[in-house]
Design an enzyme around this catalytic site. Structure first.
Site, PDB file in Angstrom:
ATOM      1  CB  SER A 242      20.409  -0.282  22.748  1.00 33.84           C
ATOM      2  OG  SER A 242      19.232  -0.718  22.161  1.00 33.84           O
TER       3      SER A 242
ATOM      4  CE  LYS B 148      19.252  -0.211  18.917  1.00 33.02           C
ATOM      5  NZ  LYS B 148      18.129  -0.074  19.820  1.00 33.02           N
TER       6      LYS B 148
ATOM      7  CE1 TYR C 102      19.264  -3.325  16.754  1.00 33.47           C
ATOM      8  CE2 TYR C 102      17.833  -5.217  17.094  1.00 33.47           C
ATOM      9  CZ  TYR C 102      18.264  -3.970  17.468  1.00 33.47           C
ATOM     10  OH  TYR C 102      17.709  -3.352  18.558  1.00 33.47           O
TER      11      TYR C 102
ATOM     12  CE1 TYR D 279      17.132   3.098  23.120  1.00 35.24           C
ATOM     13  CE2 TYR D 279      17.030   2.704  25.474  1.00 35.24           C
ATOM     14  CZ  TYR D 279      17.491   2.367  24.230  1.00 35.24           C
ATOM     15  OH  TYR D 279      18.320   1.305  24.098  1.00 35.24           O
TER      16      TYR D 279
HETATM   17  N1  GLN Z   1      18.259  -6.207  21.368  1.00 37.46           N
HETATM   18  C1  GLN Z   1      17.348  -5.292  21.975  1.00 37.46           C
HETATM   19  C2  GLN Z   1      16.105  -5.103  21.134  1.00 37.46           C
HETATM   20  O1  GLN Z   1      16.189  -5.029  19.973  1.00 37.46           O
HETATM   21  C3  GLN Z   1      18.034  -3.985  22.232  1.00 37.46           C
HETATM   22  C4  GLN Z   1      17.135  -2.946  22.836  1.00 37.46           C
HETATM   23  C5  GLN Z   1      17.804  -2.077  23.845  1.00 37.46           C
HETATM   24  O2  GLN Z   1      18.857  -2.356  24.375  1.00 37.46           O
HETATM   25  N2  GLN Z   1      17.112  -1.024  24.207  1.00 37.46           N
HETATM   26  O3  GLN Z   1      15.018  -5.002  21.629  1.00 37.46           O
END
Ligand code: GLN
Length: 308
Positions: free
Chosen positions: A61, A64, A185, A237
């Site tokens: 993530s 992102k 993604y 998060y």
């Molecule tokens: N590739 C992971 C997913 O989509 C990334 C999630 C994360 O790092 N929190 O679930």
């Protein structure tokens, strides 16, 4: 500095037993959860490391942040935030509840739904190869590659993200097909980095988007300002509020065990610790950051900032 890093990691190691690796992606589930490493990259380009700071793991993530920055650069503010919000969701990173029930677009670009929406836009704007090249520049690390095993492992266990993508499609938010959007993604999530690469990236963000080694501007100042703000409010998060109180440094975690932290105007910090808490954040990594923040007064609202 070396002493502070050593103590934080040695203490943190005791906590790795308390968490678990991200088993919903089998290849990540197989990782040794006792890894722990930290790297600090300071304004003068010095790298300070302790523990498993050069071990490769997938960025997950944390990508992102890169995708949001590139979307802002390429599409501008209006188009980027046209279909994704900037509010913390208060839900888990892979939740689709609010998206279905109370909102017509994802809460923010740091949760899966927001990042898939952004990936869908980006897929029409840039190639994956361009994204990879730019990631190497931002992290000051030419050895970043796609981890094929993790990529295929996640693509083989993609039901939940597929559900999110179909929901986005049903609301008219995707610009490309569900398949194309997810491919973009997940490829971004599967880039192999180290704690040192994340520290380098953190320093670029701390330096207002300029690579301090070359003096070259990689991101516009306004883009970096937005990215850091969203990292602070949404980067961990539904653990973002507590983390902001305790550490006070804009950060972004990934289920590969990484954390990217930006101590504005001072340093970048990279963490690798694949043992995760129930929110998907590195359990020992957060401990290390709490320690570093306390010892070096890194909290953005600390009153007495010493020189390092
Ligand atoms: N590739 C992971 C997913 O989509 C990334 C999630 C994360 O790092 N929190 O679930």
């Amino acid at each position: 500095m070396d002493k502070i890093l050593e103590k934080a990691v040695e203490e943190g190691k005791k906590m790795t037993a308390l968490g678990r690796t991200a088993t919903y992606i089998p290849e990540l589930g197989r990782m040794d959860k006792s890894y722990l490493g930290v790297c600090v990259c300071t304004g003068d380009g010095q790298y300070y490391k302790y523990g498993d700071a050069d071990e490769r793991f997938t960025i997950q993530s944390i990508s992102k942040v890169i995708s949001l920055a590139v979307a802002l650069e390429r599409c501008g503010f209006e188009r980027t935030f046209d279909r994704v919000g900037m509010e913390p969701s208060g839900d888990s990173f892979d939740s689709l509840v609010k998206l279905d029930l109370t909102s017509d677009y994802p809460s923010n670009p740091m949760i899966n739904s927001g990042a898939i929406a952004i990936a869908s836009h980006l897929a029409s704007e840039v190639s994956f190869e361009q994204m990879l090249k730019f990631t190497r520049l931002l992290c000051m690390d030419d050895e970043i590659t796609l981890n094929e095993r993790v990529y295929h492992s996640e693509m083989g266990h993609i039901s939940r993200n597929k559900a999110i993508a179909y929901l986005l499609e049903s609301k008219g938010i995707l610009e490309n097909s569900v398949e194309e959007s997810l491919k973009f993604y997940v490829r971004m999530c599967s880039l192999n980095v180290t704690a040192a690469s994340l520290a380098g990236f953190g320093l670029v963000l701390a330096s207002d988007g300029v690579d301090p080694a070359t003096g070259k501007r990689l991101l516009h100042s306004w883009v970096v300002q937005i990215v850091k703000t969203i990292m602070l409010t949404c980067g961990m998060y539904d653990g973002s509020g507590k983390f902001a109180v305790e550490v006070g440094v804009p950060s972004k975690s990934g289920v590969g065990g990484g954390i990217l932290s930006v101590v504005d105007k001072r340093m970048g910090i990279g963490i690798f610790g694949p043992s995760l808490d129930e929110k998907g954040n590195s359990i020992a990594g957060q401990h290390v950051l709490r320690e570093l923040s306390a010892k070096m007064k890194l909290h953005m609202f600390a009153d007495n900032v010493p020189e390092f």
